[in-house]
Design a protein around this motif. Structure first.
Motif, PDB file in Angstrom:
ATOM      1  N   LYS A 179      85.706  89.131 140.053  1.00  0.00           N
ATOM      2  CA  LYS A 179      84.622  88.695 139.165  1.00  0.00           C
ATOM      3  C   LYS A 179      85.049  88.791 137.708  1.00  0.00           C
ATOM      4  N   ILE A 180      85.788  89.845 137.397  1.00  0.00           N
ATOM      5  CA  ILE A 180      86.287  89.979 136.025  1.00  0.00           C
ATOM      6  C   ILE A 180      87.250  88.845 135.698  1.00  0.00           C
ATOM      7  N   GLU A 181      88.098  88.484 136.673  1.00  0.00           N
ATOM      8  CA  GLU A 181      89.019  87.362 136.440  1.00  0.00           C
ATOM      9  C   GLU A 181      88.248  86.061 136.219  1.00  0.00           C
ATOM     10  N   ALA A 182      87.189  85.859 137.048  1.00  0.00           N
ATOM     11  CA  ALA A 182      86.357  84.666 136.866  1.00  0.00           C
ATOM     12  C   ALA A 182      85.676  84.679 135.507  1.00  0.00           C
ATOM     13  N   LEU A 183      85.257  85.881 135.054  1.00  0.00           N
ATOM     14  CA  LEU A 183      84.636  85.998 133.728  1.00  0.00           C
ATOM     15  C   LEU A 183      85.614  85.602 132.637  1.00  0.00           C
ATOM     16  N   THR A 184      86.873  86.070 132.745  1.00  0.00           N
ATOM     17  CA  THR A 184      87.865  85.700 131.724  1.00  0.00           C
ATOM     18  C   THR A 184      88.096  84.197 131.705  1.00  0.00           C
ATOM     19  N   PHE A 185      88.076  83.573 132.907  1.00  0.00           N
ATOM     20  CA  PHE A 185      88.294  82.118 132.953  1.00  0.00           C
ATOM     21  C   PHE A 185      87.137  81.371 132.308  1.00  0.00           C
ATOM     22  N   SER A 186      85.887  81.834 132.578  1.00  0.00           N
ATOM     23  CA  SER A 186      84.733  81.163 131.964  1.00  0.00           C
ATOM     24  C   SER A 186      84.764  81.272 130.450  1.00  0.00           C
ATOM     25  N   ILE A 187      85.290  82.386 129.930  1.00  0.00           N
ATOM     26  CA  ILE A 187      85.361  82.571 128.473  1.00  0.00           C
ATOM     27  C   ILE A 187      86.435  81.676 127.877  1.00  0.00           C
ATOM     28  N   LEU A 188      87.646  81.715 128.450  1.00  0.00           N
ATOM     29  CA  LEU A 188      88.758  80.960 127.835  1.00  0.00           C
ATOM     30  C   LEU A 188      88.604  79.457 127.998  1.00  0.00           C
ATOM     31  N   SER A 189      87.817  78.990 129.014  1.00  0.00           N
ATOM     32  CA  SER A 189      87.635  77.552 129.206  1.00  0.00           C
ATOM     33  C   SER A 189      86.425  77.004 128.478  1.00  0.00           C
ATOM     34  N   ASP A 190      85.631  77.881 127.836  1.00  0.00           N
ATOM     35  CA  ASP A 190      84.453  77.454 127.079  1.00  0.00           C
ATOM     36  C   ASP A 190      84.902  76.700 125.824  1.00  0.00           C
ATOM     37  N   HIS A 191      84.403  75.449 125.664  1.00  0.00           N
ATOM     38  CA  HIS A 191      84.841  74.652 124.512  1.00  0.00           C
ATOM     39  C   HIS A 191      84.411  75.280 123.187  1.00  0.00           C
ATOM     40  N   LYS A 192      83.289  76.022 123.167  1.00  0.00           N
ATOM     41  CA  LYS A 192      82.885  76.696 121.934  1.00  0.00           C
ATOM     42  C   LYS A 192      83.863  77.821 121.612  1.00  0.00           C
ATOM     43  N   VAL A 193      84.289  78.572 122.618  1.00  0.00           N
ATOM     44  CA  VAL A 193      85.271  79.632 122.394  1.00  0.00           C
ATOM     45  C   VAL A 193      86.573  79.032 121.874  1.00  0.00           C
ATOM     46  N   GLN A 194      86.986  77.894 122.495  1.00  0.00           N
ATOM     47  CA  GLN A 194      88.197  77.215 122.029  1.00  0.00           C
ATOM     48  C   GLN A 194      88.061  76.833 120.556  1.00  0.00           C
ATOM     49  N   SER A 195      86.890  76.304 120.191  1.00  0.00           N
ATOM     50  CA  SER A 195      86.666  75.885 118.802  1.00  0.00           C
ATOM     51  C   SER A 195      86.707  77.082 117.855  1.00  0.00           C
ATOM     52  N   HIS A 196      86.056  78.209 118.243  1.00  0.00           N
ATOM     53  CA  HIS A 196      86.061  79.397 117.390  1.00  0.00           C
ATOM     54  C   HIS A 196      87.484  79.918 117.184  1.00  0.00           C
ATOM     55  N   LEU A 197      88.257  79.986 118.260  1.00  0.00           N
ATOM     56  CA  LEU A 197      89.602  80.553 118.151  1.00  0.00           C
ATOM     57  C   LEU A 197      90.525  79.654 117.343  1.00  0.00           C
ATOM     58  N   LYS A 198      90.337  78.342 117.437  1.00  0.00           N
ATOM     59  CA  LYS A 198      91.146  77.432 116.610  1.00  0.00           C
ATOM     60  C   LYS A 198      90.826  77.635 115.128  1.00  0.00           C
ATOM     61  N   GLN A 199      89.524  77.845 114.830  1.00  0.00           N
ATOM     62  CA  GLN A 199      89.138  78.097 113.439  1.00  0.00           C
ATOM     63  C   GLN A 199      89.759  79.404 112.956  1.00  0.00           C
ATOM     64  N   ILE A 200      89.738  80.440 113.825  1.00  0.00           N
ATOM     65  CA  ILE A 200      90.307  81.739 113.456  1.00  0.00           C
ATOM     66  C   ILE A 200      91.801  81.617 113.239  1.00  0.00           C
ATOM     67  N   LYS A 201      92.469  80.851 114.093  1.00  0.00           N
ATOM     68  CA  LYS A 201      93.928  80.725 113.982  1.00  0.00           C
ATOM     69  C   LYS A 201      94.326  79.893 112.772  1.00  0.00           C
ATOM     70  N   ASN A 202      93.666  78.757 112.581  1.00  0.00           N
ATOM     71  CA  ASN A 202      94.079  77.812 111.546  1.00  0.00           C
ATOM     72  C   ASN A 202      93.713  78.286 110.144  1.00  0.00           C
ATOM     73  N   ASP A 203      92.717  79.185 110.035  1.00  0.00           N
ATOM     74  CA  ASP A 203      92.287  79.671 108.722  1.00  0.00           C
ATOM     75  C   ASP A 203      92.719  81.131 108.598  1.00  0.00           C
ATOM     76  N   ALA A 204      93.894  81.331 108.003  1.00  0.00           N
ATOM     77  CA  ALA A 204      94.446  82.685 107.914  1.00  0.00           C
ATOM     78  C   ALA A 204      93.673  83.561 106.926  1.00  0.00           C
ATOM     79  N   SER A 205      93.059  82.934 105.921  1.00  0.00           N
ATOM     80  CA  SER A 205      92.314  83.712 104.925  1.00  0.00           C
ATOM     81  C   SER A 205      90.954  84.120 105.484  1.00  0.00           C
TER      82      SER A 205
END
Length: 547
Positions: free
Chosen positions: A36-62
């Motif tokens: 279940k924990i593995e399934a939870l990690t998959f639901s988090i990493l495949s969420d398009h909103k999570v993807q969008s947040h992490l791209k913003q965090i990565k691309n904006d170093a400041s």
């Protein structure tokens, strides 16, 4: 006596085997929670909103506002997931800069060495989940998984979930507390969990009996059944130690419970099987019926929806895609029909306007010649420019012309207006050469510039500055007409943007121009507006890059 002893031995063996099954069930339940924990990690990493947040965090170093918002939104999501299970101590992530963010009931930051070790182990799993001990924290483990961008598999962060194994194990072992089993979990030769007890049992002794699934051992003058099993999922070794005297208590009840469980599982499988079969056949039959309707030209049942929703399986996806396809076909048919009507109407008006145009041309030519003979250069220039405008408007049947040709029409119009207004009119152009051969609807610029003169110059006492600028922006061509006139109020600007009225005093009208552009080029093109009261106005024309 011998036969009785044999019966006792057989019965003891059955009890021991049954106890082994029960202990294995504990391990299975724990494994299911880990899955279940593995399934939870998959639901988090495949969420398009999570993807969008992490791209913003990565691309904006400041530490920008957008980056802070992205971190807050992601940690809110993680906080919600951390509350779903009591054994989840914390959930967090390590970004590409090595910064750790963690939320939950009990957070424990890691040092740089520990973070680097976690990142290295997570990367080795190539997107899979990695299980490891929580460093110097007893009876805790860490589930780490690398989050990658879905479009290019670029690393974005490492997701971390800290689990309280004691809480997790007690949840399942407490269900049969009268057995009082003792559990030890080994990862290789390292113990990652051990139930709190007074039993002196070493890891070396477990490894020594590794070849047998279970055995009996005397510990502290008490006999224990020790069950040994290796997980196919985590490759962990589960060692259950059960007091021998507790095995015989309630064994018949447990046997009945197990039979009931298996019966319920069987019934559940039968029920699920029937539902699954109906879930496949009914949508296929309904889809086939709709296809026959479309085959006979009936698009209404598809367009109205009629219960067609995007389900999570392949049949639902097929049904949804079919609906989208039919709706697009119908939209294209309607769009093409409207365009053809517009083209026919334009051609009819063009033909009507071409009735005996030579008389008008000859008359203007006569006026031009007479003006030159009498030294009236301004009149001659105005008549010549007017003739050019009329000739293009009447003679050319094409709806679309090049931007260069449209600029020629506009220059003729400006020539007339400069003679009328003199130095009060200042007109400037700044057009990129690369867009001059692209298409524009005929008589698009002139009405807009005329509007700027009418509502700008005529309401000003000073000089009216009108600037025309054209350039390419990605997949668009943008032509902007700006003036320094009286501008518009917010209310009037809002009505203009919504096209709720057609401004007075226009030959074609902004609404007409906007609708023609959208009909010919598509809905994503057209006009947009900017203005402030007493600060002028700007009209932006958005066109495709089309030669």
């Amino acid at each position: 006596m011998f036969s009785v002893q044999i019966s006792y031995n057989i019965y003891d063996g059955q009890l021991i085997n049954q106890s082994s099954v029960i202990l294995n069930l504990y391990s299975t339940n724990i494994e299911n929670e880990l899955r279940k924990i593995e399934a939870l990690t998959f639901s988090i990493l495949s969420d398009h909103k999570v993807q969008s947040h992490l791209k913003q965090i990565k691309n904006d170093a400041s530490n920008s506002y957008e980056r802070t918002i992205a971190i807050n939104e992601f940690t809110k999501r993680l906080m919600a997931e951390a509350q779903t299970e009591s054994y989840i101590s914390s959930i967090g992530f390590i970004d590409n800069n090595g910064t750790e963010y963690s939320v939950g009931r009990h957070t424990k930051p890691m040092n740089d060495s520990q973070k680097n070790q976690v990142i290295t182990i997570a990367k080795e799993e190539s997107g899979g989940i990695a299980w490891m001990s929580a460093f110097d924290e007893e009876n805790h483990i860490i589930a780490a998984r690398e989050i990658r961008a879905t479009e290019n598999m670029e690393p974005l962060a490492v997701l971390l979930i800290r689990l309280d194994l004691e809480n997790l194990v007690n949840r399942h072992i407490s269900m049969e507390s009268r057995y009082k089993p003792i559990l030890m979990i080994l990862s290789g030769e390292t113990a990652i969990f051990g139930s709190k007890n007074d039993v002196d049992f070493s890891t070396d002794k477990v490894l020594a009996y590794k070849t047998r699934p279970y055995y009996i051992e005397n510990i502290n003058d008490e006999k224990y059944l020790i069950y040994y099993g290796v997980s196919n999922y985590t490759n962990w070794t589960y060692v259950h130690m059960l007091p021998y005297e507790n095995i015989f208590y309630g064994i018949s009840i447990m046997r009945t419970v197990m039979i009931a469980v298996y019966a319920m599982i069987l019934l559940a499988f039968i029920f699920i099987g029937v539902k699954f079969a109906n879930g496949i056949t009914k949508p296929i039959i309904a889809l086939s019926s709709r296809m026959k309707m479309v085959e006979h030209g009936n698009f209404d049942i598809i367009i109205s929806g009629n219960g067609m929703n995007k389900a999570g399986d392949e049949i639902g996806q097929l049904e949804y895609d079919f609906k989208i396809m039919v709706n697009r076909i119908n939209a294209l048919i309607n769009e093409n029909y409207v365009k053809q009507l517009l083209i026919k109407e334009w051609e009819l008006k063009t033909l009507q306007s071409q009735i005996n145009p030579h008389f008008l041309y000859n008359t203007l030519a006569s006026i031009n010649g007479l003006a030159k003979m009498n030294g009236q250069d301004k009149i001659s220039t105005m008549v010549k420019a007017l003739g050019n405008l009329l000739r293009c408007a009447i003679k050319n049947k094409e709806i679309k012309i090049t931007i260069k040709e449209e600029m020629g029409l506009l220059n003729d119009y400006i020539a007339i207006q400069k003679i009328r207004y003199g130095e009060r009119l200042n007109f400037e152009t700044d057009m990129d050469q690369e867009i001059l051969d692209c298409s524009i609807l005929k008589l698009t610029l002139q009405p807009i510039v005329e509007n700027s003169i009418q509502y700008g110059l005529e309401n000003l006492t000073g000089i009216c500055n009108i600037k025309l600028k054209g350039y390419r922006a990605h997949d668009f061509i943008i032509i902007s007409i700006s003036d320094n006139g009286i501008g518009m109020s917010e209310d009037l600007l809002d009505k203009l943007r919504k096209m709720e009225f057609e401004p007075k005093g226009f030959g074609v009208g902004l609404k007409n121009i906007n609708e023609r552009i959208k009909l010919i080029f598509g809905d994503k093109y057209g006009l947009s507006f900017e203005s402030k009261l007493n600060e002028g106005a700007t009209v932006h024309i958005h066109l495709p890059i089309e030669s």
